[in-house]
Design an enzyme around this catalytic site. Structure first.
Site, PDB file in Angstrom:
ATOM      1  N   ASP A  83     123.827 100.241   7.611  1.00 37.10           N
ATOM      2  CA  ASP A  83     124.171 101.664   7.511  1.00 37.10           C
ATOM      3  C   ASP A  83     124.869 101.874   6.257  1.00 37.10           C
ATOM      4  O   ASP A  83     125.464 101.036   5.792  1.00 37.10           O
ATOM      5  CB  ASP A  83     124.624 102.206   8.488  1.00 37.10           C
ATOM      6  CG  ASP A  83     126.147 101.659   8.692  1.00 37.10           C
ATOM      7  OD1 ASP A  83     126.241 100.190   8.691  1.00 37.10           O
ATOM      8  OD2 ASP A  83     127.222 102.252   9.054  1.00 37.10           O
ATOM      9  N   GLU A 178     128.235  99.995  11.058  1.00 33.65           N
ATOM     10  CA  GLU A 178     129.525  99.207  10.465  1.00 33.65           C
ATOM     11  C   GLU A 178     130.478 100.434   9.926  1.00 33.65           C
ATOM     12  O   GLU A 178     131.643 100.182  10.242  1.00 33.65           O
ATOM     13  CB  GLU A 178     129.303  98.086   9.483  1.00 33.65           C
ATOM     14  CG  GLU A 178     130.525  97.328   9.028  1.00 33.65           C
ATOM     15  CD  GLU A 178     131.462  97.879   8.014  1.00 33.65           C
ATOM     16  OE1 GLU A 178     132.382  97.385   7.612  1.00 33.65           O
ATOM     17  OE2 GLU A 178     130.800  98.924   7.236  1.00 33.65           O
TER      18      GLU A 178
END
Length: 418
Positions: A83, A178
């Site tokens: 991400d 994350e």
């Protein structure tokens, strides 16, 4: 070193960065955005194609895979996250390569007023002659952490194609979310099955980090008294006024991100939403020591209590929740993975640098859940904004570091399992 990974790393990062995989803190799903599956599914496919084993996407939406060992040694894990940060636009990323950087200012085609200057960013001045990758000016690049993804995929491909390199079993994991602190659950250590691991999520060449912030999140909800403003005298309680009072009462000059650095912690207001009837304030609390974090929690609660006492007709609640803890608390008890990475770094002619991370990584939570996991450099710079850039040659050094780590680990005895 004679290996040349530059072109593969450049190709991978250019391809991965163009895929929108931004996470969303407000979403309760896993992953928080379905577009992250565009990266997860691609990596599952690519790992399978290069010959990795046990490739799967777990129930926590983590891609895991095995590179079988060619020698005795501990099982070493490597992680990177797919991400990109929600703080800045990540849709329509147009990565570009600047070959043989000449040392001057870098401009951006989609924002002519944006300038990346070596005077303001001294690390850039060290990269004359390097091949740099940036975005086009209106988005972040996403090297955080698609550089880490590129490095691990390049390492995996190289090891599979060169079984003469001695190494123990290697486990690869690509995590979602994350950037919003949800990439690692308590299940991941069981899925990873590694004796110790490394995140590829650091910045300058030589960084081997084993200390991060400890982190909590606070959500303050304020319910006022709503009534037509024409009839409001001595009846209305405006929630926005109380929210403003809470924010203003918190320390502005000593405990915010913009006035702290080094080992200083902070309280950061990230969001304020609502209206005169109801307001919500979101904050993050950060400190390297638990005593400092506890003091921040107490301060936020006391400010809420004081504002509540000033207006008993309102309702103010403050919910503070655990995010992650300083990985140092566990790693300092056994520095084996840190020492191994430092030795590998020196073998490459790079002096290792360990500085506290003013943030956290997937390794913070993974370490807390039982798998020691320091953080290694990738080369990424100016992350979370339009000036983000990275040197291809720095990424190549990070790839060499990973290869050196796994060969050195194979030279150790025992399984190192704590």
């Amino acid at each position: 070193m004679t290996r040349k990974f530059d072109q593969e790393l450049e190709d991978r990062l250019m391809r991965y960065a163009a895929i929108d995989s931004q996470s969303d803190e407000t979403s309760p799903s896993t992953p928080s955005t379905p577009i992250q599956f565009d990266m997860l599914n691609l990596l599952q496919q690519e790992l399978t194609e290069i010959g990795a084993q046990d490739v799967e996407i777990t129930g926590d939406s983590v891609v895991v895979a095995t590179i079988p060992g060619t020698a005795e040694g501990p099982t070493v894990g490597f992680l990177a996250h797919v991400d990109t940060a929600p703080q800045f636009n990540a849709t329509g990323v147009k990565p570009r390569v600047i070959k043989g950087y000449n040392g001057g200012e870098i401009t951006f085609p989609d924002d002519p007023d944006l300038v990346l200057s070596p005077e303001e960013h001294p690390y850039l001045a060290e990269k004359i002659g390097h091949d740099l990758i940036t975005a086009s000016g209106t988005t972040l690049l996403g090297a955080d952490d698609k550089a880490g993804v590129s490095i691990l995929m390049t390492m995996a491909r190289h090891l599979i194609e060169n079984p003469d390199i001695p190494h123990g079993p290697i486990r690869i994991a690509f995590t979602p979310d994350e950037e919003i602190g949800r990439g690692v659950t308590e299940q991941l250590p069981k899925d990873l099955k590694a004796d110790f691991a490394y995140t590829l999520d650091g910045q300058e060449v030589g960084e081997i980090e084993y200390e991060s912030f400890s982190a909590d999140r606070a959500v303050i909800k304020i319910t006022g008294v709503s009534i037509h403003p024409g009839l409001a005298k001595e009846k209305m309680v405006n929630a926005t006024h109380l929210a403003a009072k809470i924010v203003q009462t918190l320390p502005q000059a000593t405990l915010t991100p913009e006035v702290t650095d080094g080992r200083e912690g902070f309280i950061h207001v990230t969001d304020m939403n609502g209206g005169s009837s109801e307001m919500e304030i979101k904050l993050i609390l950060r400190d390297f020591e638990m005593e400092g974090l506890e003091a921040q929690r107490d301060l936020v609660r006391k400010v809420c209590d004081a504002v509540q006492a000033s207006e008993p007709r309102a309702t103010i609640t403050c919910d503070i929740s655990h995010q992650y803890r300083n990985m140092r608390y566990w790693l300092e008890k056994d520095m084996t993975p840190v020492d191994l990475a430092r030795a590998a770094c020196r073998e490459l002619g790079i002096e290792p640098l360990s500085v506290p991370i003013r943030g956290g990584t997937d390794g913070s939570r993974l370490t807390e859940f039982g798998t020691p996991c320091p953080n290694l450099f990738t080369g990424m710079q100016c992350i979370h904004g339009p000036l983000e850039w990275i040197s291809v040659q720095d990424m190549a050094l990070a790839t060499e570091l990973c290869l050196s780590v796994v060969t050195k680990a194979a030279q150790t005895s025992g399984n190192m399992r704590s």
